[in-house]
Structures are given as structure tokens and as C-alpha cells.
Design a protein around this motif. Sequence first.
Motif, mmCIF file in Angstrom:
data_model
loop_
_atom_site.group_PDB
_atom_site.id
_atom_site.type_symbol
_atom_site.label_atom_id
_atom_site.label_comp_id
_atom_site.label_asym_id
_atom_site.label_seq_id
_atom_site.Cartn_x
_atom_site.Cartn_y
_atom_site.Cartn_z
ATOM 1 N N CYS A 79 0.731 -1.191 -0.052
ATOM 2 C CA CYS A 79 -0.214 -0.102 -0.203
ATOM 3 C C CYS A 79 0.892 1.323 0.089
ATOM 4 O O CYS A 79 0.434 2.126 -0.548
ATOM 5 N N GLU A 80 1.913 1.040 0.737
ATOM 6 C CA GLU A 80 3.050 2.380 0.824
ATOM 7 C C GLU A 80 3.492 2.656 -0.578
ATOM 8 O O GLU A 80 3.681 3.762 -1.130
ATOM 9 N N GLU A 81 3.914 1.521 -1.442
ATOM 10 C CA GLU A 81 4.548 1.604 -2.666
ATOM 11 C C GLU A 81 3.250 2.362 -3.629
ATOM 12 O O GLU A 81 3.493 3.090 -4.390
ATOM 13 N N SER A 82 2.205 1.797 -3.528
ATOM 14 C CA SER A 82 0.999 2.220 -4.394
ATOM 15 C C SER A 82 0.862 3.911 -4.157
ATOM 16 O O SER A 82 0.578 4.587 -5.153
ATOM 17 N N MET A 83 0.736 4.050 -2.852
ATOM 18 C CA MET A 83 0.491 5.478 -2.276
ATOM 19 C C MET A 83 1.435 6.435 -2.907
ATOM 20 O O MET A 83 1.286 7.502 -3.498
ATOM 21 N N LYS A 84 2.890 5.947 -2.887
ATOM 22 C CA LYS A 84 3.843 6.862 -3.137
ATOM 23 C C LYS A 84 3.616 7.091 -4.644
ATOM 24 O O LYS A 84 3.936 8.448 -5.120
ATOM 25 N N ILE A 85 3.307 6.135 -5.593
ATOM 26 C CA ILE A 85 3.118 6.453 -7.004
ATOM 27 C C ILE A 85 1.979 7.347 -7.431
ATOM 28 O O ILE A 85 1.767 8.350 -8.029
ATOM 29 N N ALA A 86 1.030 7.276 -6.569
ATOM 30 C CA ALA A 86 -0.255 8.044 -6.540
ATOM 31 C C ALA A 86 -0.080 9.483 -6.286
ATOM 32 O O ALA A 86 -0.480 10.353 -6.924
ATOM 33 N N LEU A 87 0.775 9.628 -5.430
ATOM 34 C CA LEU A 87 0.914 11.173 -4.880
ATOM 35 C C LEU A 87 2.026 11.828 -5.866
ATOM 36 O O LEU A 87 1.774 12.728 -6.386
ATOM 37 N N GLN A 88 2.858 10.955 -6.588
ATOM 38 C CA GLN A 88 3.845 11.591 -7.402
ATOM 39 C C GLN A 88 3.053 11.885 -8.815
ATOM 40 O O GLN A 88 3.248 12.932 -9.507
ATOM 41 N N HIS A 89 2.031 11.250 -8.958
ATOM 42 C CA HIS A 89 1.154 11.591 -10.385
ATOM 43 C C HIS A 89 -0.316 12.298 -10.167
ATOM 44 O O HIS A 89 -0.959 12.291 -11.065
ATOM 45 N N GLY A 90 -0.216 12.476 -8.707
ATOM 46 C CA GLY A 90 -1.737 13.211 -8.513
ATOM 47 C C GLY A 90 -2.987 12.317 -8.859
ATOM 48 O O GLY A 90 -3.951 12.835 -9.375
ATOM 49 N N ASP A 91 -2.918 11.264 -8.688
ATOM 50 C CA ASP A 91 -3.972 10.100 -8.952
ATOM 51 C C ASP A 91 -4.831 10.156 -7.493
ATOM 52 O O ASP A 91 -4.569 9.501 -6.617
ATOM 53 N N ARG A 92 -5.764 11.168 -7.629
ATOM 54 C CA ARG A 92 -6.660 11.129 -6.378
ATOM 55 C C ARG A 92 -7.418 10.122 -6.042
ATOM 56 O O ARG A 92 -7.698 9.643 -4.971
ATOM 57 N N PRO A 93 -8.030 9.478 -6.959
ATOM 58 C CA PRO A 93 -8.882 7.999 -6.971
ATOM 59 C C PRO A 93 -8.042 6.927 -6.266
ATOM 60 O O PRO A 93 -8.272 6.488 -5.225
ATOM 61 N N LEU A 94 -6.666 6.918 -6.673
ATOM 62 C CA LEU A 94 -5.819 5.782 -6.136
ATOM 63 C C LEU A 94 -5.340 6.224 -4.629
ATOM 64 O O LEU A 94 -5.459 5.425 -3.837
ATOM 65 N N GLN A 95 -5.190 7.479 -4.403
ATOM 66 C CA GLN A 95 -4.859 8.055 -3.000
ATOM 67 C C GLN A 95 -5.956 7.695 -2.090
ATOM 68 O O GLN A 95 -5.664 7.125 -0.943
ATOM 69 N N ALA A 96 -7.218 7.776 -2.423
ATOM 70 C CA ALA A 96 -8.488 7.651 -1.641
ATOM 71 C C ALA A 96 -8.619 6.124 -1.284
ATOM 72 O O ALA A 96 -8.690 5.674 -0.080
ATOM 73 N N LEU A 97 -8.277 5.138 -2.309
ATOM 74 C CA LEU A 97 -8.117 3.591 -2.001
ATOM 75 C C LEU A 97 -7.185 3.411 -1.021
ATOM 76 O O LEU A 97 -7.312 2.544 -0.260
#
Length: 433
Positions: free
Chosen positions: A237-255
Motif C-alpha cells: 500500500c505504501e508503494e502504491s500510495m507513493k506512485i499515486a502522490l507522485q502522479h496526482g492520482d486522487r482516486p488511487l490516493q483515496a483507495l
Amino acid sequence: MRLFNAWEMGQDQTKQQIEKGLHLYQSNQTEKALRVWMRVLEKSADPAGRFRVLGCLITAHAEMGRYKDMLKFAVVQIDTARELEDPDFLTESYLNLARSNEKLCEFQKTISYCKTCLNMQGTTVSLQLNGQVSLSMGNAFLGLSIFQKALECFEKALRYAHNNDDKMLECRVCCSLGNFYAQLKDYEKALFFPCKAAELVNDYGKGWSLKYRAMSQYHMAVAYRKLGRLADAMDCCEESMKIALQHGDRPLQALCLLCFADIHRSRKDIQTAFPRYDSSLSIMTEIGNRLGLIQVLLGVTKCWMIQKELDKALESIEKAQELAEGLGNKLGLLKLHCLCERIYRTKGQQRELRDHVVKFHECVEEMELYCGMCGESIGEKNNQLQALPCSHFFHLKIPLQCCESHGFEGCLQTNGTRGCPNCRRLSVKPGYV
């Protein structure tokens, strides 16, 4: 001749500006990319160029979670496709309209637009989109908790991916299948499919968007958490969140925030879980992910129940129930009735308890969430499942003598000659998933 040259130059300029926007977008300069594309949309008189730039705007707004804007551009793209009078463009635009509605949790509309796509008689290009259409339709059926049809669509999408050697589509289908089996509580398959997606990213994804890696890691995190492997869940989850934050992926940040909260709840660290549920709730509300809101409210309800705050738990259930009924999400309603049953049992309120027990069993029947072999419910606890070619399920570890006593022993064979106990369709070949 001069007019023709001017038109050709305009096409070239449109293409250059679209490419400029793509370069900015890929280097995470999203707002600059959007400004470039919007200028192209306002100035270009070339319908094909407008169609392409609308596709870029639709994709960008989808990844940012701006689903209403995504829908707006999808509607404009359909008008542009009609102007071009090209069946391939029209199929692609209806697919984007279906995806927009899928993101906004308008699942019935999604299914309708997907069927429109599949009924269009386009060229080979249109046929290659059918895998993506089937995936979107499968996600919509899953949102409505119509599991058999969801699985049928995912199998079709996977077949298209295999036949066209489309690894990106295969990766996306594997993530959806991970979600599918997580909902039915076959946690081994819920982990297997996102792990397969991660393998595809490692083997073929050098030039892919990082969102594919991020999504596979998120679905692995969900499965690991369900299996009680909380450290592994946190790492993914931390790895996924890191990428989501880098790319401004709000839907994935929420998940990811929802998954973090669930992990902390599993550790009984309720005080750490609550702020993450609140943050996830805020983003889910902002982007319009009502299905995600139901999941957040379920987690919050369980936290209140752990803290013996049963009235606060019922308040969260009431909000979630309104959302689930509005969406037609039957599995969400089933889970809510199950939680209400536990609460009213604790409170000793027998009338309310009986009411929710009845509604719980009605949901099970409506979703056909029971094994056609042993009669036990599916999705009540972690159990390995097997899907027949008709997409009905049974528990994998059914004793053979039990099947034989019901006359269904052929269903357990890959060349099954007997019919499915649920629908009696012939099992002529094994399913993909």
C-alpha cells in the motif's frame, strides 16, 4: 492548392500541440498539459485532431478523479465522432462515455453504453476495443453485485487480451479479478490475480504508465490484509500510495487511505484508523466515488463496534445503506444487514434483529451467493472457489461423494459432461478464471 496547404499545416500544428501536451503530462506537468490541450480544442478546426485531444483530456481527467469533467468531454467526443462518420471513432467515444459513467458509479448507464459499443459494426480497430468494453461492463456488473455476469465479462476481456497479445489489458483485467475474488472472499485468488498483474508490469511494462504498477500493488495490499499478512499489506500500500502522490492520482490516493485505515483497524489501532478513513471519505466525496464511500463507511462502522459505540455505528450504517440502495450495490446491503444483525443482537432488540436476518438472506438469494453443491453460502468466510464455464461458483473442496450423491460429479471434471447444478448448462470446457 493554397487552401489545401493551409488545412494540412493546421493538421500538423494540431498534432504537434497534442504531442507537446503528452510530453508535459508524462513528465507530471498535468495542469500545463491540460492548458495546451484546451487551446487545441478551442482553436482546431480538424475533427480528427479534436477527437484525439478529447481522448487525451478524458484520460487525464479520469486519472485525476475529475469524473464529471471526464463525462463532459466524452459527450463532446461523441458529437465529434458523428461528424467524422467513422464507426471506429464512434465505438471509442461510446467506450469513453461508458467509462465515465462507470467512474461515477452509474452502472446501469455503463452497461447500456457498453452494449451499444458491442453492437456497432466497425473495423478491426473497433473489434480490438471489445476487450476494454467487456472489462468496463464487468466492473459495472460487479458494482451491482451481479457476480455471474461480471465474471462472464472478465473472461471475455481476458480472452480478447490473450488473442490480441494485449498485456496492458490483461493487467487491468487481473486487477479487476483480484477485486472480484476479494469481494467473494476467495483470498488466494484475490492475491493471485494482482500478483499476476505485477508480473506483467515487471516483464512487459517498461514503457507503461506507473499507474499499472500502482494498481497491482494496491490490490495485492487488499488481499494481504484480508489474509492477515498486515506487514506485506502495508508495504504494498505504501508503494502504491507513493506512485499515486507522485502522479496526482486522487482516486488511487483515496483507495490507499482506505486500505491503510483497514490495516490499522485490523491491528485494533482505532485511533490511527479514524483519521485515514476521514481523509479517504473526503476524497471519495470530492471525486464522486459512491461505491468507495460505502466501503469507507463500513470500515468506520466496524471501528465504532470495536469501541462498543453501537449508536454511532448505526448512524454510519444508515448513511451507507442510503448509498448502497441508490447504487443497487447488493453486496454492500448484505454486509450492512449483517452488521445490523450483530448490533441488534447485542442490544437485545429481537424485532429489529429478525428483520435484518430476513433481509440478509434475501440478499444472499438474490445474488445467488450459495454453493450449488453443498448449499452453504459463498462470501461468508475465506473459501477457495471454482467457477464453471457458465460462471456459477462452487466451493473447491467439496467432497466428491457429496457431488456424486447429488448427481453432479461431472461438474468437477475439466471436460465435464454433467450440467451446472445452478443453471444446468453443459460444462463443455473449463473457464479462463
